[in-house]
Motif scaffolding. Sequence first.
Motif, mmCIF file in Angstrom:
data_model
loop_
_atom_site.group_PDB
_atom_site.id
_atom_site.type_symbol
_atom_site.label_atom_id
_atom_site.label_comp_id
_atom_site.label_asym_id
_atom_site.label_seq_id
_atom_site.Cartn_x
_atom_site.Cartn_y
_atom_site.Cartn_z
ATOM 1 N N UNK A 1 1.055 -1.301 -0.138
ATOM 2 C CA UNK A 1 -0.226 -0.390 -0.177
ATOM 3 C C UNK A 1 1.000 1.084 0.438
ATOM 4 N N UNK A 2 0.816 1.977 -1.170
ATOM 5 C CA UNK A 2 1.684 2.714 -1.141
ATOM 6 C C UNK A 2 1.115 4.545 -0.997
ATOM 7 N N UNK A 3 -0.514 4.572 -0.805
ATOM 8 C CA UNK A 3 -0.876 5.964 -0.200
ATOM 9 C C UNK A 3 -2.758 5.057 0.647
ATOM 10 N N UNK A 4 -3.206 5.441 1.463
ATOM 11 C CA UNK A 4 -4.665 5.272 2.439
ATOM 12 C C UNK A 4 -5.170 6.899 2.217
ATOM 13 N N UNK A 5 -6.135 6.316 1.424
ATOM 14 C CA UNK A 5 -6.547 7.441 0.703
ATOM 15 C C UNK A 5 -8.008 7.884 1.752
ATOM 16 N N UNK A 6 -8.305 7.181 2.914
ATOM 17 C CA UNK A 6 -9.272 7.375 3.425
ATOM 18 C C UNK A 6 -9.596 6.157 4.447
ATOM 19 N N UNK A 7 -9.845 6.805 5.959
ATOM 20 C CA UNK A 7 -9.988 5.841 6.997
ATOM 21 C C UNK A 7 -11.170 6.290 7.852
ATOM 22 N N UNK A 8 -11.945 5.103 7.836
ATOM 23 C CA UNK A 8 -13.075 5.438 8.598
ATOM 24 C C UNK A 8 -13.762 4.300 9.676
ATOM 25 N N UNK A 9 -14.695 4.482 10.573
ATOM 26 C CA UNK A 9 -14.898 3.102 11.052
ATOM 27 C C UNK A 9 -16.507 2.806 10.852
ATOM 28 N N UNK A 10 -16.516 1.726 11.115
ATOM 29 C CA UNK A 10 -18.102 1.674 11.511
ATOM 30 C C UNK A 10 -18.619 0.544 13.364
ATOM 31 N N UNK A 11 -19.739 1.511 13.418
ATOM 32 C CA UNK A 11 -19.623 1.795 14.885
ATOM 33 C C UNK A 11 -20.929 0.834 15.019
ATOM 34 N N UNK A 12 -21.005 0.369 16.214
ATOM 35 C CA UNK A 12 -22.662 -0.360 16.535
ATOM 36 C C UNK A 12 -22.996 0.369 17.298
ATOM 37 N N UNK A 13 -24.541 0.242 17.633
ATOM 38 C CA UNK A 13 -25.590 1.371 18.850
ATOM 39 C C UNK A 13 -25.019 1.590 19.890
ATOM 40 N N UNK A 14 -24.628 2.267 20.374
ATOM 41 C CA UNK A 14 -23.513 2.237 21.451
ATOM 42 C C UNK A 14 -22.563 2.499 21.432
ATOM 43 N N UNK A 15 -22.266 3.145 20.429
ATOM 44 C CA UNK A 15 -20.893 3.098 20.104
ATOM 45 C C UNK A 15 -19.729 2.183 20.059
ATOM 46 N N UNK A 16 -19.659 0.933 20.014
ATOM 47 C CA UNK A 16 -19.030 -0.165 19.879
ATOM 48 C C UNK A 16 -18.448 0.410 18.334
ATOM 49 N N UNK A 17 -16.521 0.198 18.253
ATOM 50 C CA UNK A 17 -16.396 -0.753 16.883
ATOM 51 C C UNK A 17 -16.101 -1.287 16.625
ATOM 52 N N UNK A 18 -16.783 -1.612 14.883
ATOM 53 C CA UNK A 18 -17.294 -2.962 15.057
ATOM 54 C C UNK A 18 -15.881 -3.621 13.182
ATOM 55 N N UNK A 19 -15.222 -2.187 12.678
ATOM 56 C CA UNK A 19 -14.389 -2.445 11.931
ATOM 57 C C UNK A 19 -13.734 -1.225 11.386
ATOM 58 N N UNK A 20 -12.750 -1.497 11.500
ATOM 59 C CA UNK A 20 -11.970 -0.114 11.340
ATOM 60 C C UNK A 20 -12.034 -0.028 10.112
ATOM 61 N N UNK A 21 -12.407 0.746 8.484
ATOM 62 C CA UNK A 21 -12.282 0.625 6.966
ATOM 63 C C UNK A 21 -11.091 1.700 6.884
ATOM 64 N N UNK A 22 -10.699 1.188 5.687
ATOM 65 C CA UNK A 22 -9.435 2.002 4.821
ATOM 66 C C UNK A 22 -9.781 1.597 3.332
ATOM 67 N N UNK A 23 -9.024 2.963 2.308
ATOM 68 C CA UNK A 23 -9.597 2.663 1.086
ATOM 69 C C UNK A 23 -7.818 2.535 0.506
ATOM 70 N N UNK A 24 -6.892 2.111 0.303
ATOM 71 C CA UNK A 24 -5.473 1.961 0.315
ATOM 72 C C UNK A 24 -5.307 1.984 -1.317
ATOM 73 N N UNK A 25 -4.411 2.423 -1.420
ATOM 74 C CA UNK A 25 -3.828 2.428 -3.417
ATOM 75 C C UNK A 25 -2.466 1.812 -3.272
ATOM 76 N N UNK A 26 -2.580 0.829 -3.897
ATOM 77 C CA UNK A 26 -1.635 0.019 -4.299
ATOM 78 C C UNK A 26 -1.235 -0.216 -5.712
#
Length: 99
Positions: A51-76
């Motif tokens: 991965x040469x660059x991470x263009x975007x990152x975000x999280x997906x959370x459940x109700x109550x604020x518990x993080x379910x996923x860390x998501x990344x868009x990366x360029x190779x």
Amino acid sequence: MGVTLDVKRRSRAKQGGKKRGQRGAEPIEMRERRHGYFPKSFVRRGHRYDVHAVERCWTVSRRGGRVERYCFRGRCPEGTFEVYQDVRHNTWHLQRQVA
């Protein structure tokens, strides 16, 4: 940086018995991370992607604020990929390749 995602809920019967959120996701092996967080290299189907660059990152959370996923868009060199870490199981998945 916060991102709100709209998630449509479907029954397991309509999903073909797969867990919600796993549709189309492919397991990958995360080899290296930058700063212990951002993807640096991963292996998919026996091929290593750097991965040469991470263009975007975000999280997906459940109700109550518990993080379910860390998501990344990366360029190779091979293209742009969206990958995520399933926090509960500490596994990595390729969600999709972006055109």
